[in-house]
Write an enzyme that holds these catalytic residues in place. Structure first.
Site, PDB file in Angstrom:
ATOM      1  N   ASN A  18       0.836  -1.207   0.000  1.00 61.43           N
ATOM      2  CA  ASN A  18       0.000   0.000   0.000  1.00 61.43           C
ATOM      3  C   ASN A  18       0.871   1.257   0.000  1.00 61.43           C
ATOM      4  O   ASN A  18       0.549   2.244  -0.662  1.00 61.43           O
ATOM      5  CB  ASN A  18      -0.967  -0.005   1.186  1.00 61.43           C
ATOM      6  CG  ASN A  18      -2.181  -0.863   0.917  1.00 61.43           C
ATOM      7  OD1 ASN A  18      -3.047  -0.493   0.127  1.00 61.43           O
ATOM      8  ND2 ASN A  18      -2.232  -2.042   1.537  1.00 61.43           N
ATOM      9  N   HIS A 113      -7.876  -0.874   5.910  1.00 58.92           N
ATOM     10  CA  HIS A 113      -8.206  -2.100   6.641  1.00 58.92           C
ATOM     11  C   HIS A 113      -8.855  -3.089   5.669  1.00 58.92           C
ATOM     12  O   HIS A 113      -9.736  -2.698   4.891  1.00 58.92           O
ATOM     13  CB  HIS A 113      -9.165  -1.775   7.793  1.00 58.92           C
ATOM     14  CG  HIS A 113      -9.489  -2.968   8.629  1.00 58.92           C
ATOM     15  ND1 HIS A 113      -8.598  -3.479   9.547  1.00 58.92           N
ATOM     16  CD2 HIS A 113     -10.581  -3.772   8.664  1.00 58.92           C
ATOM     17  CE1 HIS A 113      -9.143  -4.551  10.125  1.00 58.92           C
ATOM     18  NE2 HIS A 113     -10.339  -4.741   9.599  1.00 58.92           N
ATOM     19  N   ASP A 149      -9.952   0.471  14.583  1.00 55.22           N
ATOM     20  CA  ASP A 149     -10.698   0.362  13.312  1.00 55.22           C
ATOM     21  C   ASP A 149     -12.119   0.918  13.437  1.00 55.22           C
ATOM     22  O   ASP A 149     -13.043   0.455  12.761  1.00 55.22           O
ATOM     23  CB  ASP A 149     -10.739  -1.102  12.826  1.00 55.22           C
ATOM     24  CG  ASP A 149      -9.350  -1.660  12.582  1.00 55.22           C
ATOM     25  OD1 ASP A 149      -8.469  -0.899  12.150  1.00 55.22           O
ATOM     26  OD2 ASP A 149      -9.140  -2.865  12.834  1.00 55.22           O
TER      27      ASP A 149
END
Ligand code: GRF
Length: 199
Positions: A18, A113, A149
């Site tokens: 990423n 995520h 999260d």
């Protein structure tokens, strides 16, 4: 654009795919953010060498070298400040961050995520989706808040779960979408398009 691009640090712990997607996006001088540093909590993280080869500043520091998480995070803050960072992207950073650090970056720190939050917070998302018989999964870019999260989602992408999927095949299908939506979410944040939805 180059004069007022937001200065971004990426926090990693591992492979850094990423991170690479964000670096690639920022190669475009019209992209509203530049990657000015990559910080890892693991010296062996492969992504560090990738970033260094791109000429990006890197640093690594292990939490175990510090007497407390607060002291570890104070040094992280000093490094980010030395890079004059505006925004922080977590990209596979495998440490839970303390409330002071998170609050310091409120509205300016985002994470990717590998699930459709609020489903499957935490680890082993693909195993849990498969165990539940999910037919759809995906990924979420969200603001980072003190709850794991739990911050407001910015962008999501869905993929189908196929009958013969394993955690690895599902992860690979989702990763393609991660690399697409993370640069897009950072673009939106850097342009100030997300202020009404933050947190
Ligand atoms: C990605 O699946 C990301 O969603 C999760 O950790 C993984 C990091 O992979 N938070 P990489 O280091 O970006 O390749």
């Amino acid at each position: 654009m180059s004069g007022n691009r937001k200065r971004v640090a990426i926090l990693i712990s591992g492979r850094g795919s990423n991170m690479s997607a964000l670096i690639e996006a920022a190669r475009d001088p019209g992209y509203p953010a530049e990657i000015v540093g990559v910080l890892s909590n693991r010296a062996a993280a492969p992504g560090l060498a990738v970033a260094a080869a791109e000429g990006i500043a890197t640093a690594s520091l292990a939490q175990s070298q510090f007497p407390s998480r607060d002291m570890f995070e104070d040094v992280m803050t000093q490094i980010l400040e030395s890079w004059d960072v505006d925004l922080v992207c977590l990209a596979g950073f495998m440490r839970i961050l303390g409330e002071d650090f998170v609050n310091r970056w409120a509205g300016r720190m985002i994470n990717i995520h590998p699930s459709l939050l609020p489903l499957y917070r935490g680890l082993h998302t693909h195993e849990r989706a498969l165990a539940d018989g999910a037919t759809v999964s995906g990924c979420t870019v969200h603001f980072v808040t003190p709850g794991l999260d739990e911050g407001a989602p910015i962008l999501q992408a869905q993929v189908p779960v196929l009958p013969d999927d394993t955690p690895d095949t599902l992860a690979a299908r989702i990763l393609v979408e991660e690399h697409r939506i993370y640069p897009e979410a950072l673009r939106m944040l850097a342009l100030g398009e997300l202020t009404a939805t933050r947190q």
